[in-house]
Scaffold this motif. Structure first.
Motif, PDB file in Angstrom:
ATOM      1  N   LYS A  11     -13.433   3.704  14.586  1.00 16.07           N
ATOM      2  CA  LYS A  11     -13.005   3.405  13.220  1.00 16.07           C
ATOM      3  C   LYS A  11     -12.287   4.598  12.632  1.00 16.07           C
TER       4      LYS A  11
ATOM      5  N   VAL B  59      -7.667  -0.945  -1.949  1.00 15.86           N
ATOM      6  CA  VAL B  59      -8.934  -1.624  -1.658  1.00 15.86           C
ATOM      7  C   VAL B  59      -9.405  -2.365  -2.908  1.00 15.86           C
TER       8      VAL B  59
ATOM      9  N   GLY C   4      -7.593  -5.530  -3.414  1.00 19.48           N
ATOM     10  CA  GLY C   4      -7.721  -6.474  -2.305  1.00 19.48           C
ATOM     11  C   GLY C   4      -6.541  -6.458  -1.350  1.00 19.48           C
TER      12      GLY C   4
ATOM     13  N   LEU D  89      -5.934  -4.036   0.731  1.00 21.89           N
ATOM     14  CA  LEU D  89      -6.451  -3.408   1.947  1.00 21.89           C
ATOM     15  C   LEU D  89      -7.903  -3.852   2.061  1.00 21.89           C
ATOM     16  N   PRO D  90      -8.333  -4.307   3.241  1.00 21.06           N
ATOM     17  CA  PRO D  90      -9.724  -4.752   3.352  1.00 21.06           C
ATOM     18  C   PRO D  90     -10.690  -3.610   3.043  1.00 21.06           C
ATOM     19  N   ALA D  91     -11.846  -3.955   2.518  1.00 21.92           N
ATOM     20  CA  ALA D  91     -12.867  -2.944   2.256  1.00 21.92           C
ATOM     21  C   ALA D  91     -13.356  -2.360   3.581  1.00 21.92           C
TER      22      ALA D  91
ATOM     23  N   THR E   5     -15.973  -1.006   6.348  1.00 23.22           N
ATOM     24  CA  THR E   5     -17.282  -1.523   6.731  1.00 23.22           C
ATOM     25  C   THR E   5     -18.071  -0.458   7.480  1.00 23.22           C
TER      26      THR E   5
ATOM     27  N   TRP F  44     -12.352   1.722   8.822  1.00 28.57           N
ATOM     28  CA  TRP F  44     -11.555   0.535   9.134  1.00 28.57           C
ATOM     29  C   TRP F  44     -11.192   0.520  10.600  1.00 28.57           C
ATOM     30  N   LYS F  45     -10.986  -0.684  11.133  1.00 25.86           N
ATOM     31  CA  LYS F  45     -10.399  -0.809  12.463  1.00 25.86           C
ATOM     32  C   LYS F  45      -8.917  -0.463  12.306  1.00 25.86           C
TER      33      LYS F  45
ATOM     34  N   ASP G 289      -6.496  -3.324  11.499  1.00 23.70           N
ATOM     35  CA  ASP G 289      -6.589  -3.894  10.149  1.00 23.70           C
ATOM     36  C   ASP G 289      -5.781  -3.075   9.148  1.00 23.70           C
TER      37      ASP G 289
ATOM     38  N   SER H 242      -2.223  -4.286   7.215  1.00 17.37           N
ATOM     39  CA  SER H 242      -2.201  -4.323   5.748  1.00 17.37           C
ATOM     40  C   SER H 242      -1.131  -3.404   5.171  1.00 17.37           C
TER      41      SER H 242
END
Length: 58
Positions: A3, A24, A27, A29-31, A33, A41-42, A45, A49
Motif C-alpha cells: 500500500k 478524499v 469522494g 479519491l477513495p478513502a 483502508t 491505498w492500493k 486505485d 482516481s
C-alpha cells in the motif's frame, strides 16, 4: 498487499497532502483502508482516481 501511504502518494504523484485530504473528503479519491496495520491505498486505485482528475504525472 503493498500500500501507499499519504506521503508516498504525495511524493509519487506530485500532489500536496492538503489536496489529497480534500480529494478524499469530496469522494474524488477513495478513502484509505487499513490492511496488516498499515493505512493506505492500493497503487492502482490512486493512479486511476488521479488520472480521471488530470492530476497524474506523465
Amino acid at each position: 498487499m503493498d500500500k501507499l501511504t499519504l506521503l508516498q502518494v504525495s511524493h509519487r504523484y506530485d500532489v500536496d497532502v492538503a489536496t489529497l485530504h480534500s480529494l478524499v473528503g469530496r469522494g474524488a479519491l477513495p478513502a484509505p483502508t487499513w490492511t496488516d496495520g498499515r493505512l493506505g491505498w492500493k497503487p492502482e486505485d490512486v493512479r486511476a482516481s488521479l488520472a480521471k482528475l488530470g492530476l497524474q504525472r506523465s
